[in-house]
Design an enzyme around this catalytic site. Structure first.
Site, short mmCIF file in Angstrom:
data_model
loop_
_atom_site.label_atom_id
_atom_site.label_comp_id
_atom_site.label_asym_id
_atom_site.label_seq_id
_atom_site.Cartn_x
_atom_site.Cartn_y
_atom_site.Cartn_z
N ASP A 33 0.85 -1.19 0.00
CA ASP A 33 0.00 0.00 0.00
C ASP A 33 0.89 1.25 0.00
OD1 ASP A 33 -3.18 0.62 1.05
OD2 ASP A 33 -1.70 2.22 1.24
N HIS A 49 -10.99 -6.29 -13.49
CA HIS A 49 -11.61 -5.18 -12.78
C HIS A 49 -12.97 -5.56 -12.18
CE1 HIS A 49 -12.24 -1.00 -11.69
NE2 HIS A 49 -13.51 -1.23 -11.96
N HIS A 99 -11.67 -0.31 -7.11
CA HIS A 99 -11.26 -1.60 -7.67
C HIS A 99 -11.09 -2.51 -6.46
CE1 HIS A 99 -8.65 -4.03 -10.69
NE2 HIS A 99 -8.64 -4.72 -9.55
N HIS A 101 -10.26 -4.74 -3.47
CA HIS A 101 -8.96 -5.11 -2.88
C HIS A 101 -9.16 -5.48 -1.42
CE1 HIS A 101 -9.51 -0.73 -2.57
NE2 HIS A 101 -8.90 -0.81 -1.40
N HIS A 103 -7.16 -5.35 2.13
CA HIS A 103 -6.01 -4.86 2.89
C HIS A 103 -5.56 -5.96 3.85
CE1 HIS A 103 -6.72 -0.40 2.20
NE2 HIS A 103 -7.92 -0.88 1.91
P1 DGP Z 1 -9.48 1.92 0.20
O1 DGP Z 1 -9.71 3.09 1.09
O2 DGP Z 1 -9.92 0.64 0.84
O3 DGP Z 1 -10.01 2.14 -1.20
O4 DGP Z 1 -7.88 1.80 0.09
C1 DGP Z 1 -7.12 2.16 -1.00
C2 DGP Z 1 -5.68 2.03 -0.61
O5 DGP Z 1 -4.90 2.07 -1.79
C3 DGP Z 1 -5.16 3.15 0.29
O6 DGP Z 1 -4.73 2.58 1.53
C4 DGP Z 1 -3.99 3.76 -0.45
C5 DGP Z 1 -3.71 2.77 -1.55
N1 DGP Z 1 -3.33 3.35 -2.81
C6 DGP Z 1 -3.98 4.35 -3.48
N2 DGP Z 1 -3.36 4.61 -4.65
C7 DGP Z 1 -2.29 3.76 -4.69
C8 DGP Z 1 -1.26 3.54 -5.67
O7 DGP Z 1 -1.19 4.20 -6.71
N3 DGP Z 1 -0.35 2.57 -5.38
C9 DGP Z 1 -0.40 1.83 -4.24
N4 DGP Z 1 0.56 0.92 -4.05
N5 DGP Z 1 -1.36 2.01 -3.31
C10 DGP Z 1 -2.28 2.96 -3.54
#
Ligand code: DGP
Length: 113
Positions: A33, A49, A99, A101, A103
């Site tokens: 993240d 997707h 999208h 995911h 955590h």
């Molecule tokens: P959510 O709030 O559940 O949609 O979490 C999205 C997560 O994705 C957030 O913790 C930050 C991470 N994130 C956003 N943009 C990027 C990116 O471009 N690269 C990576 N590695 N993580 C990202």
């Protein structure tokens, strides 16, 4: 189901944008993240997707995502100490990337719920 144009996680999961990849399967990518909330904070992301858990995800894919969690935990060193898995869905949950995911967070004790 395939990739969605202008979706950052589609691009990262499919290697169009370089990232800190932790592991990969045919259908899933696991990467760090960009805004980690714990010492270990990685995301399990399908290469196809789906915008969220509400998007009629095939059971087989959901099963594969769940089965990968303990493997990712082993690989990132939090398997035995413990970790939290989170799926944010929609606005009230502050889902910021549309999208699907999962955590996986760990490496320090959670003090909230
Ligand atoms: P959510 O709030 O559940 O949609 O979490 C999205 C997560 O994705 C957030 O913790 C930050 C991470 N994130 C956003 N943009 C990027 C990116 O471009 N690269 C990576 N590695 N993580 C990202």
């Amino acid at each position: 189901m395939a990739q969605k144009e202008d979706c950052i996680f589609c691009k990262i999961a499919n290697g169009e944008i370089p990232t800190d990849m932790v592991m990969e399967t045919e259908e899933l990518a696991v990467f760090k993240d960009a805004s980690p909330k714990k010492p270990v904070h990685v995301l399990i992301v399908p290469k196809d997707h789906y915008s969220s858990l509400n998007d009629d995800i095939p059971e087989e894919l959901l099963g594969k995502m769940m089965k990968l969690i303990p493997e990712v935990a082993k690989k990132t060193g939090v398997h035995d100490s413990g970790y939290r898995t989170i799926i944010n869905t929609g606005d009230d949950a502050n889902q910021s990337v549309k999208h699907l995911h999962i955590h996986i967070c760990g490496g320090a004790k959670f003090t909230d719920f």
